[in-house]
Design a protein around this motif. Structure first.
Motif, mmCIF file in Angstrom:
data_model
loop_
_atom_site.group_PDB
_atom_site.id
_atom_site.type_symbol
_atom_site.label_atom_id
_atom_site.label_comp_id
_atom_site.label_asym_id
_atom_site.label_seq_id
_atom_site.Cartn_x
_atom_site.Cartn_y
_atom_site.Cartn_z
ATOM 1 N N VAL A 71 -32.347 16.194 9.315
ATOM 2 C CA VAL A 71 -31.857 16.140 10.696
ATOM 3 C C VAL A 71 -32.855 15.382 11.572
ATOM 4 N N ALA A 72 -34.141 15.662 11.385
ATOM 5 C CA ALA A 72 -35.170 14.979 12.173
ATOM 6 C C ALA A 72 -35.150 13.479 11.906
ATOM 7 N N GLU A 73 -34.987 13.111 10.638
ATOM 8 C CA GLU A 73 -34.921 11.689 10.292
ATOM 9 C C GLU A 73 -33.724 11.023 10.961
ATOM 10 N N SER A 80 -40.813 8.511 21.385
ATOM 11 C CA SER A 80 -41.798 9.492 21.862
ATOM 12 C C SER A 80 -41.110 10.791 22.252
ATOM 13 N N GLU A 81 -39.971 10.685 22.902
ATOM 14 C CA GLU A 81 -39.222 11.871 23.311
ATOM 15 C C GLU A 81 -38.774 12.680 22.096
ATOM 16 N N VAL A 82 -38.289 11.997 21.079
ATOM 17 C CA VAL A 82 -37.848 12.700 19.865
ATOM 18 C C VAL A 82 -39.031 13.380 19.191
ATOM 19 N N ALA A 135 -32.533 7.524 17.707
ATOM 20 C CA ALA A 135 -33.358 7.149 18.859
ATOM 21 C C ALA A 135 -33.826 5.709 18.733
ATOM 22 N N PHE A 136 -34.207 5.317 17.532
ATOM 23 C CA PHE A 136 -34.652 3.945 17.303
ATOM 24 C C PHE A 136 -33.529 2.960 17.599
ATOM 25 N N ASN A 137 -32.338 3.236 17.064
ATOM 26 C CA ASN A 137 -31.198 2.340 17.288
ATOM 27 C C ASN A 137 -30.811 2.278 18.754
ATOM 28 N N LYS A 138 -30.788 3.414 19.414
ATOM 29 C CA LYS A 138 -30.436 3.439 20.833
ATOM 30 C C LYS A 138 -31.498 2.720 21.660
ATOM 31 N N GLY A 139 -32.756 2.950 21.323
ATOM 32 C CA GLY A 139 -33.842 2.317 22.053
ATOM 33 C C GLY A 139 -33.828 0.811 21.918
ATOM 34 N N ARG A 140 -33.495 0.327 20.735
ATOM 35 C CA ARG A 140 -33.409 -1.119 20.530
ATOM 36 C C ARG A 140 -32.314 -1.720 21.385
ATOM 37 N N GLN A 141 -31.227 -0.989 21.541
ATOM 38 C CA GLN A 141 -30.108 -1.497 22.326
ATOM 39 C C GLN A 141 -30.423 -1.473 23.810
#
Length: 92
Positions: free
Chosen positions: A52-54, A75-77, A60-66
């Motif tokens: 789940v953490a992964e 950092s938030e995650v 978060a990575f995908n959303k942040g890139r967008q």
């Protein structure tokens, strides 16, 4: 009057359903692998939480890139995962 009804799902609905089906299949496969290996309940629980953490980090990575806010989201995650004790690096 034209009454057009269709049972064909819209493309976005199809993608969403396919992703849900694939996710469910992946989770069932992971559960079966853990059972086949004879892992303890504690180990299975740990691996489920890790999975789940992964997924959260990947999301978060995908959303942040967008959105251009990658570092902030990751950092938030990490803060959510590891609590307030997680040290945040400051600019040098």
């Amino acid at each position: 009057m034209n009454d057009i009804t269709t049972d064909t799902p819209m493309p976005a609905e199809t993608i969403s359903r396919n992703q849900q089906t694939q996710t469910a299949d992946n989770e069932a496969s992971l559960e079966q692998q853990m059972t086949d290996l004879g892992l303890s309940n504690d180990t299975k629980r740990f691996l489920r939480h890790l999975h789940v953490a992964e997924k959260q980090l990947n999301d978060a990575f995908n959303k942040g890139r967008q959105c251009g806010e990658l570092e902030e989201r990751v950092s938030e995650v990490y803060r959510d995962l590891y609590g307030a004790g997680c040290a945040v690096r400051t600019a040098r």
